[in-house]
Motif scaffolding. Structure first.
Motif, short mmCIF file in Angstrom:
data_model
loop_
_atom_site.label_atom_id
_atom_site.label_comp_id
_atom_site.label_asym_id
_atom_site.label_seq_id
_atom_site.Cartn_x
_atom_site.Cartn_y
_atom_site.Cartn_z
N MET A 1 0.83 -1.18 0.00
CA MET A 1 0.00 0.00 0.00
C MET A 1 0.88 1.24 0.00
N VAL A 2 0.57 2.19 -0.88
CA VAL A 2 1.34 3.42 -1.01
C VAL A 2 0.99 4.37 0.14
N GLN A 3 1.99 4.83 0.88
CA GLN A 3 1.77 5.71 2.01
C GLN A 3 2.10 7.16 1.70
N TRP A 4 2.53 7.46 0.51
CA TRP A 4 2.78 8.83 0.12
C TRP A 4 1.78 9.19 -0.95
N SER A 5 1.67 10.46 -1.27
CA SER A 5 0.68 10.92 -2.23
C SER A 5 1.28 11.96 -3.15
N VAL A 6 0.51 12.35 -4.15
CA VAL A 6 0.94 13.39 -5.07
C VAL A 6 -0.08 14.52 -5.07
N ARG A 7 0.40 15.70 -5.37
CA ARG A 7 -0.45 16.86 -5.60
C ARG A 7 -0.07 17.37 -6.99
N ILE A 8 -1.05 17.66 -7.78
CA ILE A 8 -0.82 18.15 -9.13
C ILE A 8 -1.50 19.51 -9.25
N GLN A 9 -0.72 20.51 -9.61
CA GLN A 9 -1.25 21.85 -9.80
C GLN A 9 -1.10 22.21 -11.27
N CYS A 10 -2.23 22.32 -11.97
CA CYS A 10 -2.22 22.59 -13.40
C CYS A 10 -1.98 24.06 -13.70
N HIS A 11 -1.19 24.28 -14.76
CA HIS A 11 -0.89 25.62 -15.26
C HIS A 11 -0.99 25.56 -16.79
N GLY A 12 -2.20 25.43 -17.30
CA GLY A 12 -2.38 25.32 -18.75
C GLY A 12 -1.90 23.98 -19.27
N GLN A 13 -0.91 24.03 -20.16
CA GLN A 13 -0.37 22.80 -20.76
C GLN A 13 0.63 22.08 -19.86
N PHE A 14 0.95 22.68 -18.73
CA PHE A 14 1.90 22.08 -17.81
C PHE A 14 1.29 21.96 -16.42
N ALA A 15 1.88 21.10 -15.61
CA ALA A 15 1.43 20.91 -14.23
C ALA A 15 2.65 20.71 -13.35
N SER A 16 2.54 21.15 -12.11
CA SER A 16 3.60 20.93 -11.13
C SER A 16 3.32 19.63 -10.39
N LEU A 17 4.33 18.79 -10.27
CA LEU A 17 4.20 17.53 -9.54
C LEU A 17 4.85 17.69 -8.17
N ILE A 18 4.04 17.52 -7.14
CA ILE A 18 4.51 17.61 -5.76
C ILE A 18 4.22 16.28 -5.08
N CYS A 19 5.23 15.66 -4.51
CA CYS A 19 5.05 14.41 -3.77
C CYS A 19 5.01 14.73 -2.28
N VAL A 20 4.15 14.02 -1.57
CA VAL A 20 3.94 14.27 -0.15
C VAL A 20 4.19 12.98 0.62
N TRP A 21 5.06 13.04 1.62
CA TRP A 21 5.33 11.93 2.53
C TRP A 21 5.10 12.46 3.93
N GLN A 22 4.08 11.94 4.59
CA GLN A 22 3.64 12.45 5.89
C GLN A 22 3.35 13.94 5.74
N GLU A 23 4.06 14.81 6.41
CA GLU A 23 3.80 16.25 6.30
C GLU A 23 4.79 16.96 5.37
N ASN A 24 5.72 16.22 4.80
CA ASN A 24 6.75 16.82 3.95
C ASN A 24 6.29 16.86 2.50
N ARG A 25 6.45 18.02 1.87
CA ARG A 25 6.10 18.19 0.46
C ARG A 25 7.39 18.48 -0.32
N GLN A 26 7.50 17.83 -1.48
CA GLN A 26 8.68 18.04 -2.30
C GLN A 26 8.27 18.22 -3.75
N PHE A 27 8.65 19.34 -4.34
CA PHE A 27 8.40 19.60 -5.76
C PHE A 27 9.37 18.75 -6.56
#
Length: 126
Positions: A1-27
């Motif tokens: 089971m995956v314990q981390w997650s992703v956040r995707i923030q769209c900016h038109g034709q591109f998106a920022s990929l942010i991975c989250v592990w517990q409370e830590n976010r990393q672009f």
């Protein structure tokens, strides 16, 4: 089971990929958003200078005509991780019935940033 997650923030034709592990976010980087037919057809080739490509919607991919391995993050409709695959070889095909989209990244990106390794370590301890 995956314990981390992703956040995707769209900016038109591109998106920022942010991975989250517990409370830590990393672009991790920018993704090319492949929503239309042409970009979806090009897939990995559509990414240009972006780190990877986000195929949305997408339940299957192929790596025919690719020269390198890739990592895959399969997401459901809520953009929650349903499956992760690392080092997918060229000339293969993948399908996930429970996925709505997939992020294709260069092989080793998840391990380089520690996300896949943290998940594997947790599985070994159980």
């Amino acid at each position: 089971m995956v314990q981390w997650s992703v956040r995707i923030q769209c900016h038109g034709q591109f998106a920022s990929l942010i991975c989250v592990w517990q409370e830590n976010r990393q672009f991790l980087g920018q993704l090319k958003v492949a929503k239309n037919g042409w970009n979806r057809l090009l897939g990995w080739g559509a990414r240009g200078n972006a780190l990877g490509v986000w195929l949305n919607p997408c339940r299957s991919i192929h790596t025919f005509a690719m020269a390198t391995d890739i990592d895959l993050i399969w997401l459901n409709k809520r953009k929650e991780i349903v499956h992760v695959e690392t080092n997918v070889k060229p000339s293969s095909w993948r399908y996930r019935a429970d996925a709505q989209s997939v992020i294709e990244l260069p092989a080793g990106v998840l391990a380089k940033h520690g996300f896949w390794q943290q998940e594997r370590d947790k599985e070994l301890l159980q």
